[in-house]
Design a protein around this motif. Sequence first.
Motif, PDB file in Angstrom:
ATOM      1  N   THR A 228       0.847  -1.184   0.000  1.00  0.00           N
ATOM      2  CA  THR A 228       0.000   0.000   0.000  1.00  0.00           C
ATOM      3  C   THR A 228       0.885   1.236   0.000  1.00  0.00           C
ATOM      4  N   ASP A 230       0.845   3.543   2.138  1.00  0.00           N
ATOM      5  CA  ASP A 230       1.337   3.739   3.506  1.00  0.00           C
ATOM      6  C   ASP A 230       2.630   2.964   3.727  1.00  0.00           C
ATOM      7  N   SER A 236      -1.814   8.431   4.179  1.00  0.00           N
ATOM      8  CA  SER A 236      -3.041   9.092   3.741  1.00  0.00           C
ATOM      9  C   SER A 236      -3.501  10.081   4.803  1.00  0.00           C
ATOM     10  N   ASN A 238      -6.567  10.589   5.724  1.00  0.00           N
ATOM     11  CA  ASN A 238      -7.589   9.940   6.546  1.00  0.00           C
ATOM     12  C   ASN A 238      -7.185   8.489   6.779  1.00  0.00           C
ATOM     13  N   PRO A 239      -6.581   8.187   7.923  1.00  0.00           N
ATOM     14  CA  PRO A 239      -6.123   6.810   8.167  1.00  0.00           C
ATOM     15  C   PRO A 239      -7.263   5.809   8.057  1.00  0.00           C
ATOM     16  N   SER A 240      -6.938   4.644   7.471  1.00  0.00           N
ATOM     17  CA  SER A 240      -7.948   3.615   7.298  1.00  0.00           C
ATOM     18  C   SER A 240      -8.175   2.869   8.601  1.00  0.00           C
ATOM     19  N   SER A 241      -9.291   2.191   8.659  1.00  0.00           N
ATOM     20  CA  SER A 241      -9.598   1.365   9.817  1.00  0.00           C
ATOM     21  C   SER A 241      -8.748   0.100   9.763  1.00  0.00           C
ATOM     22  N   SER A 242      -8.725  -0.629  10.860  1.00  0.00           N
ATOM     23  CA  SER A 242      -7.934  -1.853  10.910  1.00  0.00           C
ATOM     24  C   SER A 242      -8.442  -2.878   9.902  1.00  0.00           C
ATOM     25  N   ALA A 244      -9.882  -2.167   6.990  1.00  0.00           N
ATOM     26  CA  ALA A 244      -9.478  -1.732   5.657  1.00  0.00           C
ATOM     27  C   ALA A 244      -8.006  -2.010   5.416  1.00  0.00           C
ATOM     28  N   ILE A 245      -7.176  -1.814   6.452  1.00  0.00           N
ATOM     29  CA  ILE A 245      -5.745  -2.101   6.315  1.00  0.00           C
ATOM     30  C   ILE A 245      -5.526  -3.594   6.088  1.00  0.00           C
ATOM     31  N   ALA A 248      -6.475  -4.441   2.568  1.00  0.00           N
ATOM     32  CA  ALA A 248      -5.496  -3.951   1.594  1.00  0.00           C
ATOM     33  C   ALA A 248      -4.295  -4.878   1.494  1.00  0.00           C
TER      34      ALA A 248
END
Length: 281
Positions: A228, A230, A236, A238-242, A244-245, A248
């Motif tokens: 990703t 990151d 990013s 707006n950090p993604s949720s756990s 979503a990470i 990914a």
Amino acid sequence: EFREDLLDMTEIYQRNNPDVLFDSAMLSALIGSCSFIYITQDGTGFPRLQVIDGANATGVIDEITGMLKEGYAVLQRDDSGNPILEAYFTAEDTTWYEAGKPYRTDSHIAGYPLLVPIIHRPDAKRPFGHSRISRACMSYAESAVRTVKRAEISAEFYSFPQKYVTGLAQNYEIDDAWKAAMSAFITVTKDDEGEAPKMGQFQQQSMTPHMDQLRMFASLFAGETSLTLDDLGFPSDNPSSSEAIKAAHESLRLKAKKAQRTFGSGFMNAGFLAACIRDDY
């Protein structure tokens, strides 16, 4: 460890620095598509395992078993990169060569050459696997390097914009060009006809296009390697949720799981041959 380890192969690896051996073999296989584990014996007859990278070993592979029919490895090179200690492996013995001449042969009854491949992503066309560093990865990395170089050149003009003067007399010369470029105040007198020169500044270059292009190459690289942005240092806003990470990285997890199957098969083969050497069976 090995599940249902009836041959006690775990003990062999535990006595051969597993913290370094496993990681070294897998990292070399990821980079060069294949690495090798070279099996010898110590003074007591216990197996010794050593990792050799793909640039220093090769062989004829049996695509059905994933083992070698015969193998060759360079064990030591001189300062110029020329081989000074080599080994040739067959199913019956191992022969060492020093300065191109055989000086020692050890026989064994393992039934396979004591050079075991650890392969990443083998297929029918490339039985010795594929490197994790694909041609696309190299192309994106080279493009990113060129973008960074262009950005550094633009940064100089961004810090000190180019200036210009019109209407100077033909015989007028600026005494100190460096001072004229860096100073905040420049004294320029009128010409013989009383006309005052006009000074201006070129439009300041922006760094944004270079950063956007660098981010584009990072996105392409991330897509090729299942990472990703990151992971590549582009956080990013707006950090993604756990969840979503985790989603990914699902593609990367599947690739790692598949790679571990072939790595585990190679380590099992090496442990099996080492157990044969240990037990003389």
